[in-house]
Design an enzyme around this catalytic site. Structure first.
Site, mmCIF file in Angstrom:
data_model
loop_
_atom_site.group_PDB
_atom_site.id
_atom_site.type_symbol
_atom_site.label_atom_id
_atom_site.label_comp_id
_atom_site.label_asym_id
_atom_site.label_seq_id
_atom_site.Cartn_x
_atom_site.Cartn_y
_atom_site.Cartn_z
ATOM 1 N N LYS A 6 -10.096 29.475 -40.023
ATOM 2 C CA LYS A 6 -10.131 30.289 -41.243
ATOM 3 C C LYS A 6 -11.445 31.055 -41.298
ATOM 4 O O LYS A 6 -12.484 30.555 -40.843
ATOM 5 C CB LYS A 6 -9.980 29.367 -42.456
ATOM 6 C CG LYS A 6 -9.782 30.074 -43.788
ATOM 7 C CD LYS A 6 -9.509 29.048 -44.878
ATOM 8 C CE LYS A 6 -9.323 29.697 -46.234
ATOM 9 N NZ LYS A 6 -9.012 28.684 -47.278
ATOM 10 N N SER A 44 -5.137 29.655 -50.128
ATOM 11 C CA SER A 44 -5.851 30.783 -49.534
ATOM 12 C C SER A 44 -5.842 30.764 -48.006
ATOM 13 O O SER A 44 -6.223 31.736 -47.368
ATOM 14 C CB SER A 44 -7.300 30.765 -50.023
ATOM 15 O OG SER A 44 -7.953 29.561 -49.614
ATOM 16 N N SER A 87 -5.157 24.879 -51.032
ATOM 17 C CA SER A 87 -5.191 26.027 -50.125
ATOM 18 C C SER A 87 -4.812 25.726 -48.679
ATOM 19 O O SER A 87 -4.656 26.642 -47.885
ATOM 20 C CB SER A 87 -6.587 26.669 -50.144
ATOM 21 O OG SER A 87 -6.809 27.283 -51.387
#
Length: 447
Positions: A48, A123, A147
């Site tokens: 990420k 996210s 997330s």
């Protein structure tokens, strides 16, 4: 290829595998990757865009960090490299991890691989979508209020949020420091256990890291162990028919496997949502104060003084959702409102923890929805309040610091994945993985 399979490849095979994955990622149309950097040799693992890798342009999906080059490796990156894994590519994400759809990213939305008209969740949407699309063997995401688990559920993969303190946050771009946790997103439960074992453990560089011994999960996986699992009756009433059906399937499968099911109720999720967004935004406002145009990344042009530098840099650099949360965070921390909102939220946080502890006196695990429905269409959750409500089942886990694993259960009539989560006591992850593996083997879900 699974992570377990990739770990036995030789050096030349791994090099070819990394090249093949990057080639596929560059041709993909789902916008899961926003960078194609590599670091070292080994099994390629997608990261990420808020996890620091030395000499990479790490941006947290934001305009304000364009041009920032990470000067060091996050602890999880050092652990990956020590285990023969190679950080490969940066995954798209909601700006500063603030969002549930990956639509707030500076790089544009990521698409759900099962239906390009739908969001992948957020996210960590880029990480989950890439694993589901087959353009990443496995990925790391971060979970502040769901997330990792929510995009894993929307994309039909396995996502694990560890107990708070089990995985070092050193090198993770902070959103809310008492809630954030790095975790794996993988194709199956065993891969999740393997990757979790690699990144878990105490880190003296992280003051919130738990100084306890990590007992390896993967070598001790046992799908035949029997546990007592609590089902939260009132939670499921607020979910869609697809989620309710998946719940019924999971409960029957668990009963057939010999697990004991008990039925419990918990406080209305509206208290979880209010508590979470007060605490998370307060911490976010504090953490994001450092982005001022002087120390990191982008800086506004045509400025006359320091005040204007701060204002213009932050106005141009942050997106709408980040600005909204900074405003809310500063409000609840302001004089006159601190006691009324922030202190009260911390008290409710303690009550939520007590409620979970009471259930764990009778149960080893809790089975819970992850989201009220399958992945929504792009643009469907334009109202921020609707987006916040979609986190109703995941945020309490972060408030309390518990571990939870998202597992795909079935697909609905439109072919969209429906996932549920298993939750256990803090620092007691083995029952989660054992039961998830038991479910996975019996459900035989295919992505």
């Amino acid at each position: 290829m699974t992570l377990k399979e990739a770990l036995i490849l030789d050096k030349e095979q791994l090099k070819s595998l990394q090249e093949e994955i990057l080639d596929k990622a560059k041709k993909s149309k789902i916008n899961a990757y926003i960078g194609f950097e590599t670091s070292g040799e080994g099994v390629p693992i997608l990261l990420k865009d808020n996890i620091q890798v030395k000499n990479w342009n790490v941006t947290c999906g934001s305009n304000i960090l364009q041009g920032y080059i990470a000067p060091y490796n996050a602890t999880v990156v050092e652990k990956l490299k020590s285990a023969g894994l190679a950080p490969t590519g940066r995954a798209n994400m909601d700006e500063f991890a603030m969002g549930s759809t990956t639509e707030s990213s500076f790089y544009g939305a990521t698409l759900n691989p099962h239906d390009h008209s739908r969001v992948p969740g957020g996210s960590s949407g880029g990480s989950a979508a890439a694993v589901a699309e087959g353009i990443a063997i496995a990925a790391l995401g971060s979970d502040t209020g769901g997330s990792i688990r929510q995009p894993a559920a929307y994309c039909g993969v396995v996502g694990f949020k560890p107990s708070y303190g089990k995985v070092s946050r050193y090198g993770l771009g902070a959103y809310a420091s008492s809630l954030d946790q790095i975790g794996p997103i993988t194709q199956n439960v065993e891969d999740s256990a393997i990757l979790y074992d690699i990144i878990a453990g105490h880190d003296p560089k992280d003051s919130t890291s738990a100084n306890i011994e990590h007992l390896p999960i993967a070598p001790n996986l046992d799908p035949n162990k029997k546990y007592t699992i609590a089902v939260i009756d009132n939670y499921i009433k607020e979910a869609s028919s697809d989620v309710q059906k998946a719940y019924e399937v999971a409960i029957k499968t668990l009963e057939d496997a010999g697990h004991t099911i008990i039925y419990k109720e918990m406080t209305n999720t509206k208290y979880d949502i209010a508590t979470y967004y007060i605490i998370a935004t307060a911490e976010a406002a504090t953490n994001l104060a450092r982005y001022d145009g002087i120390r990191y990344g982008n800086r506004a042009d045509d400025i006359k003084n320091t005040k204007e530098l701060f204002e213009k840099t932050r106005t141009q650099g942050f997106g709408d959702e980040v600005k909204r949360r900074i405003l809310l965070g500063n409000f609840v921390l302001s004089s006159g409102y601190y006691d009324a909102y922030y202190i009260k939220a911390q008290k409710v946080r303690h009550l939520i923890k007590d409620e979970y502890n009471n259930i764990f006196k009778e149960a080893d695990l809790i089975l819970s929805p992850i989201a009220p429905s399958v992945a929504p269409k792009l643009g469907e959750n334009e109202d921020p309040l609707e987006m916040y409500k979609s986190d109703m089942y995941t945020i309490a886990i972060n408030l309390v610091g518990l571990p939870a694993l998202s597992l795909p259960i079935m697909k609905n009539s439109d072919g969209m994945p429906v996932g549920l989560q298993l939750i256990s006591k803090a620092f007691n992850e083995q029952p989660i993985f054992d039961t998830a593996l038991s479910l996975e083997q019996r459900l035989n879900y295919k992505n």
